[in-house]
Design a protein around this motif. Structure first.
Motif, PDB file in Angstrom:
ATOM      1  N   LYS A   1       0.828  -1.203   0.000  1.00 38.67           N
ATOM      2  CA  LYS A   1       0.000   0.000   0.000  1.00 38.67           C
ATOM      3  C   LYS A   1       0.867   1.261   0.000  1.00 38.67           C
ATOM      4  O   LYS A   1       0.606   2.208  -0.752  1.00 38.67           O
ATOM      5  N   LYS A   2       1.926   1.271   0.801  1.00 39.69           N
ATOM      6  CA  LYS A   2       2.832   2.415   0.868  1.00 39.69           C
ATOM      7  C   LYS A   2       3.550   2.619  -0.469  1.00 39.69           C
ATOM      8  O   LYS A   2       3.636   3.732  -0.980  1.00 39.69           O
ATOM      9  N   ARG A   3       4.034   1.532  -1.039  1.00 39.89           N
ATOM     10  CA  ARG A   3       4.752   1.629  -2.323  1.00 39.89           C
ATOM     11  C   ARG A   3       3.814   2.095  -3.430  1.00 39.89           C
ATOM     12  O   ARG A   3       4.190   2.908  -4.267  1.00 39.89           O
ATOM     13  N   LEU A   4       2.587   1.614  -3.428  1.00 39.48           N
ATOM     14  CA  LEU A   4       1.604   2.033  -4.417  1.00 39.48           C
ATOM     15  C   LEU A   4       1.333   3.523  -4.301  1.00 39.48           C
ATOM     16  O   LEU A   4       1.267   4.236  -5.311  1.00 39.48           O
ATOM     17  N   THR A   5       1.212   4.017  -3.098  1.00 42.20           N
ATOM     18  CA  THR A   5       0.987   5.451  -2.873  1.00 42.20           C
ATOM     19  C   THR A   5       2.154   6.266  -3.417  1.00 42.20           C
ATOM     20  O   THR A   5       1.953   7.294  -4.070  1.00 42.20           O
ATOM     21  N   GLU A   6       3.369   5.803  -3.187  1.00 35.82           N
ATOM     22  CA  GLU A   6       4.556   6.509  -3.685  1.00 35.82           C
ATOM     23  C   GLU A   6       4.593   6.523  -5.214  1.00 35.82           C
ATOM     24  O   GLU A   6       4.894   7.547  -5.824  1.00 35.82           O
ATOM     25  N   VAL A   7       4.269   5.398  -5.825  1.00 35.41           N
ATOM     26  CA  VAL A   7       4.271   5.309  -7.285  1.00 35.41           C
ATOM     27  C   VAL A   7       3.201   6.220  -7.868  1.00 35.41           C
ATOM     28  O   VAL A   7       3.450   6.950  -8.836  1.00 35.41           O
ATOM     29  N   GLU A   8       2.008   6.199  -7.293  1.00 35.54           N
ATOM     30  CA  GLU A   8       0.928   7.057  -7.783  1.00 35.54           C
ATOM     31  C   GLU A   8       1.297   8.528  -7.666  1.00 35.54           C
ATOM     32  O   GLU A   8       1.043   9.314  -8.586  1.00 35.54           O
ATOM     33  N   SER A   9       1.912   8.896  -6.573  1.00 37.20           N
ATOM     34  CA  SER A   9       2.323  10.282  -6.359  1.00 37.20           C
ATOM     35  C   SER A   9       3.366  10.708  -7.394  1.00 37.20           C
ATOM     36  O   SER A   9       3.278  11.790  -7.983  1.00 37.20           O
TER      37      SER A   9
ATOM     38  N   LYS B   1       2.593   0.291 -11.055  1.00 39.08           N
ATOM     39  CA  LYS B   1       1.350   0.627 -10.362  1.00 39.08           C
ATOM     40  C   LYS B   1       0.313  -0.480 -10.542  1.00 39.08           C
ATOM     41  O   LYS B   1      -0.318  -0.916  -9.583  1.00 39.08           O
ATOM     42  N   GLU B   2       0.159  -0.946 -11.772  1.00 39.21           N
ATOM     43  CA  GLU B   2      -0.807  -2.002 -12.054  1.00 39.21           C
ATOM     44  C   GLU B   2      -0.442  -3.291 -11.317  1.00 39.21           C
ATOM     45  O   GLU B   2      -1.313  -3.975 -10.772  1.00 39.21           O
ATOM     46  N   SER B   3       0.839  -3.596 -11.282  1.00 39.22           N
ATOM     47  CA  SER B   3       1.303  -4.787 -10.580  1.00 39.22           C
ATOM     48  C   SER B   3       1.033  -4.682  -9.081  1.00 39.22           C
ATOM     49  O   SER B   3       0.567  -5.632  -8.448  1.00 39.22           O
ATOM     50  N   LEU B   4       1.318  -3.526  -8.506  1.00 39.76           N
ATOM     51  CA  LEU B   4       1.080  -3.318  -7.081  1.00 39.76           C
ATOM     52  C   LEU B   4      -0.408  -3.363  -6.757  1.00 39.76           C
ATOM     53  O   LEU B   4      -0.814  -3.907  -5.724  1.00 39.76           O
TER      54      LEU B   4
END
Length: 65
Positions: A7-15, A44-47
């Motif tokens: 969840k944290k990594r996804l947030t970073e990628v989206e940002s 992002k899609e993978s996460l």
């Protein structure tokens, strides 16, 4: 990876993606930035898929009790 790590990594990628797409400068209009955006989108899609699988697993394990 744990649910929280994903969840944290996804947030970073989206940002990062939002910042890159929002910035309209000639410096970002290169093949490098295009490739970076593509790779970040794929990540992002993978996460999102991993997160979805974790959520499904969490739902099943809490329901089974």
């Amino acid at each position: 990876m744990t649910y929280e790590e994903i969840k944290k990594r996804l947030t970073e990628v989206e940002s990062t993606l939002q910042n890159m797409q929002r910035t309209k400068s000639p410096a970002l209009e290169t093949s490098y930035s295009t490739k970076s955006i593509h790779k970040l989108t794929t990540l992002k899609e993978s996460l999102q898929k991993q997160l979805s699988e974790k959520e499904e697993t969490m739902f099943i394990s809490t329901k089974g009790g």
